[in-house]
Design an enzyme around this catalytic site. Structure first.
Site, mmCIF file in Angstrom:
data_model
loop_
_atom_site.group_PDB
_atom_site.id
_atom_site.type_symbol
_atom_site.label_atom_id
_atom_site.label_comp_id
_atom_site.label_asym_id
_atom_site.label_seq_id
_atom_site.Cartn_x
_atom_site.Cartn_y
_atom_site.Cartn_z
ATOM 1 N N LEU A 89 0.822 -1.216 0.000
ATOM 2 C CA LEU A 89 0.000 0.000 0.000
ATOM 3 C C LEU A 89 0.851 1.258 0.000
ATOM 4 C CD1 LEU A 89 -2.671 -1.048 2.662
ATOM 5 C CD2 LEU A 89 -3.011 -0.895 0.185
ATOM 6 N N ASP A 210 6.057 13.250 11.521
ATOM 7 C CA ASP A 210 6.004 13.097 10.062
ATOM 8 C C ASP A 210 4.585 13.359 9.568
ATOM 9 O OD1 ASP A 210 6.975 12.696 7.537
ATOM 10 O OD2 ASP A 210 6.953 10.506 7.636
#
Length: 406
Positions: A89, A210
């Site tokens: 993914l 992040d």
């Protein structure tokens, strides 16, 4: 008469016996069937356990940390078709993410970590997983379970049907719908609430490190779900910052984190601001193709320039086909620019970001920032002129001295 009564009662006894016999036989058959069913089920479970637990050093302890499941390595290997490339993914600095399907047809996403502390990493990893498992919020990706072996660390999450914001902005397949403006607004607010929970309602607080469009996932209703915080920096509330290895994605990393390695909640705020600009523009944080137009590579600089020139329509994602509210767009850009100020102390906290997105306090904060920015720009230009004048003055003074007395 007595003879007749005796005859009738005697004739009914065989019928009662037959009925009792039938009922008894049925009960015995039912008990036998139930026993056979449970025996078969037990054998099937035993076989399944033998299949799954086949990695040296792996412990088959299925339930840990409350409802968090400890998966067997073989179980995840089967779910992902041996971690097939076709099931990938996404991929990041922490490892690859695979789509998987469990034996009960539950869809999952398995993150196979490539960076973990070893030896002794297992205990530290489990402590971190235990902490992360208590961060439960509708806008945070829920951790289902994990798996550890001497050589592997894996985290298991529910599969998000609509993948990530980055995918929906830039990687759509033909026929898939573009994110409309109301959905983008809802995503912005949902992600802000998720980060607010990590920063202000977890103990110890959790810093994501992040924040970007690729790490904001979308469920079946296109609700924002902040992911990958399970690999974030866990910060003790008694510390203001922690020096560590810099993690993140270029273009999203706050300047102070990049230069010093010190992260805080305000580094997440910076990344969130860049994510807002991704939502508005549909563009990447860094795009070298803009060099062809003699424009800024960094999305932040590109937007700042157009905002100063009051070219808001040029900022908005063209895929929206002008189906947006320009005032709402302007408000989101303002929040993004407030979040991406160079000084971390001047950035708003995520709780304040939530309020501004809800329409509270943005005008005042923006006006204050504008005043500061104008003052800074004027000071910068003054210093620049002074520097240039100083160089000329020094050059002229040298020329006078070299020419001697008149």
């Amino acid at each position: 008469m007595a003879w007749l009564n005796y005859f009738c009662s005697s004739s009914q006894k065989p019928k009662v016996g037959i009925i009792v016999g039938i009922i008894g036989g049925f009960i015995i058959l039912l008990l036998f069937s139930s026993l056979l069913f449970f025996l078969c089920k037990g054998r099937r479970k035993g076989y399944k356990g033998e299949v799954f637990v086949d990695v040296a050093g792996e412990v088959d302890r299925r339930i840990a940390f409350g409802q968090l499941k400890r998966f067997a390595w073989r179980e995840l290997q089967l779910a992902t078709d041996s971690f097939s490339e076709k099931n990938i993914l996404g991929q990041g600095g922490f490892g690859k993410v695979y789509k998987g399907v469990l034996s009960d047809n539950t869809k999952i996403a398995v993150k196979r970590l490539t960076d973990f502390e070893s030896p002794g990493g297992d205990a530290a990893f489990q402590r971190e997983v235990e902490m992360i498992s208590v961060a439960v919020h509708r806008n945070l990706l829920r951790l289902i379970g994990f798996c550890t072996t001497p050589t592997e660390r894996l985290l298991v999450y529910p599969f998000m049907e609509n993948l990530s914001v980055a995918y929906r902005l830039r990687e759509l397949k033909p026929g898939e719908p573009v994110l409309d403006w109301p959905t983008r607004k809802r995503i912005a607010l949902g992600a802000a609430r998720g980060l607010e929970y990590l920063h202000e309602h977890c103990n110890p607080k959790i810093i994501h490190r992040d924040v970007k469009a690729a790490n904001v996932l979308l469920d079946e209703d296109f609700e924002a779900v902040v992911g990958d915080f399970g690999l974030a920096k866990l910060v003790d509330v008694r510390r203001t910052n922690v020096t560590t290895q810099v993690r993140g994605t270029m273009g999203h990393i706050a300047p102070e984190y990049l230069s010093t390695g010190k992260s805080s909640e305000r580094t997440d705020v910076f990344g969130y601001g860049i994510m807002l600009l991704e939502l508005v523009t549909g563009q990447r944080a860094i795009d070298f193709s803009r060099l062809e137009e003699e424009d800024d590579v960094l999305l932040l600089d590109h937007v700042k320039k157009l905002e100063r020139e009051k070219k808001l329509d040029a900022i908005v994602d063209q895929n929206l086909n002008e189906n947006y509210n320009i005032e709402e767009v302007e408000a989101m850009i303002q929040v993004a620019l407030l979040c991406t100020q160079a000084s971390p102390e001047e950035r708003p906290a995520m709780s304040e970001v939530v309020r501004m997105l809800e329409g509270e306090g943005l005008a005042e904060r923006w006006e204050e920032w504008q005043h500061v920015e104008v003052t800074r720009r004027q000071e910068y230009e003054r210093l620049q002129r002074r520097f240039e004048w100083g160089e000329d003055s020094l050059y002229n003074q040298d020329a006078i001295e070299l020419s001697g007395g008149r």
